[in-house]
Design a protein around this motif. Sequence first.
Motif, PDB file in Angstrom:
ATOM      1  N   LEU A  14       0.771  -1.210  -0.019  1.00  0.00           N
ATOM      2  CA  LEU A  14       0.084   0.055   0.070  1.00  0.00           C
ATOM      3  C   LEU A  14       0.810   1.211  -0.088  1.00  0.00           C
ATOM      4  CD1 LEU A  14      -2.694   1.530   0.320  1.00  0.00           C
ATOM      5  CD2 LEU A  14      -2.586   0.968   2.773  1.00  0.00           C
ATOM      6  N   ILE A  15       1.957   1.283   0.947  1.00  0.00           N
ATOM      7  CA  ILE A  15       2.800   2.503   0.910  1.00  0.00           C
ATOM      8  C   ILE A  15       3.602   2.508  -0.354  1.00  0.00           C
ATOM      9  CG2 ILE A  15       4.985   3.359   1.925  1.00  0.00           C
ATOM     10  CD1 ILE A  15       4.185   1.893   4.429  1.00  0.00           C
ATOM     11  N   GLN A  16       3.975   1.356  -1.259  1.00  0.00           N
ATOM     12  CA  GLN A  16       4.523   1.466  -2.392  1.00  0.00           C
ATOM     13  C   GLN A  16       3.569   2.260  -3.541  1.00  0.00           C
ATOM     14  OE1 GLN A  16       7.815   1.318  -3.451  1.00  0.00           O
ATOM     15  NE2 GLN A  16       6.846   1.951  -5.697  1.00  0.00           N
ATOM     16  N   TRP A  17       2.237   1.675  -3.356  1.00  0.00           N
ATOM     17  CA  TRP A  17       1.297   2.139  -4.295  1.00  0.00           C
ATOM     18  C   TRP A  17       1.083   3.397  -3.959  1.00  0.00           C
ATOM     19  CZ3 TRP A  17      -3.740   4.262  -3.490  1.00  0.00           C
ATOM     20  CH2 TRP A  17      -4.640   4.099  -4.641  1.00  0.00           C
ATOM     21  N   CYS A  18       0.780   4.129  -3.084  1.00  0.00           N
ATOM     22  CA  CYS A  18       0.730   5.554  -2.547  1.00  0.00           C
ATOM     23  C   CYS A  18       2.021   6.316  -3.111  1.00  0.00           C
ATOM     24  CB  CYS A  18       0.710   5.775  -1.223  1.00  0.00           C
ATOM     25  SG  CYS A  18      -1.055   5.456  -0.632  1.00  0.00           S
ATOM     26  N   THR A  19       3.136   5.840  -3.161  1.00  0.00           N
ATOM     27  CA  THR A  19       4.301   6.652  -3.489  1.00  0.00           C
ATOM     28  C   THR A  19       4.247   6.770  -5.047  1.00  0.00           C
ATOM     29  OG1 THR A  19       5.577   5.612  -1.873  1.00  0.00           O
ATOM     30  CG2 THR A  19       6.809   6.463  -3.700  1.00  0.00           C
ATOM     31  N   GLU A  20       3.654   5.850  -5.751  1.00  0.00           N
ATOM     32  CA  GLU A  20       3.405   5.817  -7.262  1.00  0.00           C
ATOM     33  C   GLU A  20       2.209   6.646  -7.602  1.00  0.00           C
ATOM     34  OE1 GLU A  20       3.012   1.805  -9.142  1.00  0.00           O
ATOM     35  OE2 GLU A  20       4.425   0.877  -7.602  1.00  0.00           O
ATOM     36  N   VAL A  21       1.302   6.773  -6.722  1.00  0.00           N
ATOM     37  CA  VAL A  21       0.061   7.743  -6.929  1.00  0.00           C
ATOM     38  C   VAL A  21       0.715   9.252  -6.899  1.00  0.00           C
ATOM     39  CG1 VAL A  21      -2.173   8.961  -5.948  1.00  0.00           C
ATOM     40  CG2 VAL A  21      -1.484   6.235  -6.088  1.00  0.00           C
ATOM     41  N   GLU A  22       1.567   9.450  -5.945  1.00  0.00           N
ATOM     42  CA  GLU A  22       2.514  10.716  -5.641  1.00  0.00           C
ATOM     43  C   GLU A  22       2.804  11.025  -6.952  1.00  0.00           C
ATOM     44  OE1 GLU A  22       6.061  11.100  -3.240  1.00  0.00           O
ATOM     45  OE2 GLU A  22       4.335  11.319  -1.574  1.00  0.00           O
ATOM     46  N   GLN A  23       3.733  10.245  -7.416  1.00  0.00           N
ATOM     47  CA  GLN A  23       4.346  10.583  -8.511  1.00  0.00           C
ATOM     48  C   GLN A  23       3.306  11.016  -9.787  1.00  0.00           C
ATOM     49  OE1 GLN A  23       6.832   7.031  -9.490  1.00  0.00           O
ATOM     50  NE2 GLN A  23       7.870   7.546  -7.666  1.00  0.00           N
ATOM     51  N   PHE A  24       2.161  10.423  -9.756  1.00  0.00           N
ATOM     52  CA  PHE A  24       1.525  10.895 -11.032  1.00  0.00           C
ATOM     53  C   PHE A  24       0.634  12.185 -10.504  1.00  0.00           C
ATOM     54  CE2 PHE A  24       1.413   6.093 -11.964  1.00  0.00           C
ATOM     55  CZ  PHE A  24       1.730   6.342 -13.335  1.00  0.00           C
ATOM     56  N   LEU A  25       0.407  12.499  -9.217  1.00  0.00           N
ATOM     57  CA  LEU A  25      -0.113  13.459  -8.803  1.00  0.00           C
ATOM     58  C   LEU A  25       0.954  14.943  -9.178  1.00  0.00           C
ATOM     59  CD1 LEU A  25      -1.474  12.926  -5.396  1.00  0.00           C
ATOM     60  CD2 LEU A  25      -2.939  13.413  -7.551  1.00  0.00           C
ATOM     61  N   VAL A  26       2.117  14.685  -9.132  1.00  0.00           N
ATOM     62  CA  VAL A  26       3.156  15.552  -9.530  1.00  0.00           C
ATOM     63  C   VAL A  26       3.100  15.860 -10.671  1.00  0.00           C
ATOM     64  CG1 VAL A  26       5.844  15.877  -9.177  1.00  0.00           C
ATOM     65  CG2 VAL A  26       4.660  15.314  -7.203  1.00  0.00           C
ATOM     66  N   ALA A  27       3.081  14.670 -11.652  1.00  0.00           N
ATOM     67  CA  ALA A  27       3.019  14.929 -13.360  1.00  0.00           C
ATOM     68  C   ALA A  27       1.831  15.670 -13.552  1.00  0.00           C
ATOM     69  CB  ALA A  27       3.202  13.396 -13.678  1.00  0.00           C
ATOM     70  N   GLY A  28       0.777  15.555 -12.794  1.00  0.00           N
ATOM     71  CA  GLY A  28      -0.331  16.320 -13.033  1.00  0.00           C
ATOM     72  C   GLY A  28      -0.794  17.580 -12.662  1.00  0.00           C
ATOM     73  N   GLY A  29       0.461  18.177 -12.097  1.00  0.00           N
ATOM     74  CA  GLY A  29       0.681  19.644 -11.649  1.00  0.00           C
ATOM     75  C   GLY A  29       0.882  19.766 -10.332  1.00  0.00           C
ATOM     76  N   ALA A  30       0.749  19.047  -9.148  1.00  0.00           N
ATOM     77  CA  ALA A  30       0.751  19.137  -7.979  1.00  0.00           C
ATOM     78  C   ALA A  30       2.421  19.287  -7.525  1.00  0.00           C
ATOM     79  CB  ALA A  30       0.053  18.101  -7.093  1.00  0.00           C
ATOM     80  N   THR A  31       2.543  19.880  -6.714  1.00  0.00           N
ATOM     81  CA  THR A  31       3.867  19.956  -6.036  1.00  0.00           C
ATOM     82  C   THR A  31       4.132  18.633  -5.255  1.00  0.00           C
ATOM     83  OG1 THR A  31       3.643  20.947  -4.101  1.00  0.00           O
ATOM     84  CG2 THR A  31       4.181  22.637  -5.807  1.00  0.00           C
ATOM     85  N   LEU A  32       5.368  18.462  -4.934  1.00  0.00           N
ATOM     86  CA  LEU A  32       5.527  17.070  -3.942  1.00  0.00           C
ATOM     87  C   LEU A  32       4.809  17.124  -2.655  1.00  0.00           C
ATOM     88  CD1 LEU A  32       6.879  14.207  -3.759  1.00  0.00           C
ATOM     89  CD2 LEU A  32       8.977  15.379  -3.020  1.00  0.00           C
ATOM     90  N   GLN A  33       5.330  18.315  -1.889  1.00  0.00           N
ATOM     91  CA  GLN A  33       4.458  18.660  -0.979  1.00  0.00           C
ATOM     92  C   GLN A  33       2.925  18.415  -1.092  1.00  0.00           C
ATOM     93  OE1 GLN A  33       5.839  22.163   1.027  1.00  0.00           O
ATOM     94  NE2 GLN A  33       4.281  21.791   2.781  1.00  0.00           N
TER      95      GLN A  33
END
Length: 65
Positions: A14-33
């Motif tokens: 689950l943590i790994q999955w969330c890390t991957e989601v995070e990367q797609f959110l950043v690619a979609g325009g969000a900052t890492l934070q």
Amino acid sequence: MPKKEKLDPETEALIQWCTEVEQFLVAGGATLQQAQEHIEEEVEWFTDLYYDGLTPEEAAKEALA
């Protein structure tokens, strides 16, 4: 120094999955934070998406919609 707790394989996945989601959110325009904060604030919702079988990319699209 406290002993490092060993996570069960399901929690690690689950943590790994969330890390991957995070990367797609950043690619979609969000900052890492922003991506990290959003996942932390909506952890139950993201957990549901994980168990519903969404890919990290699909979950990120849901979050960005």
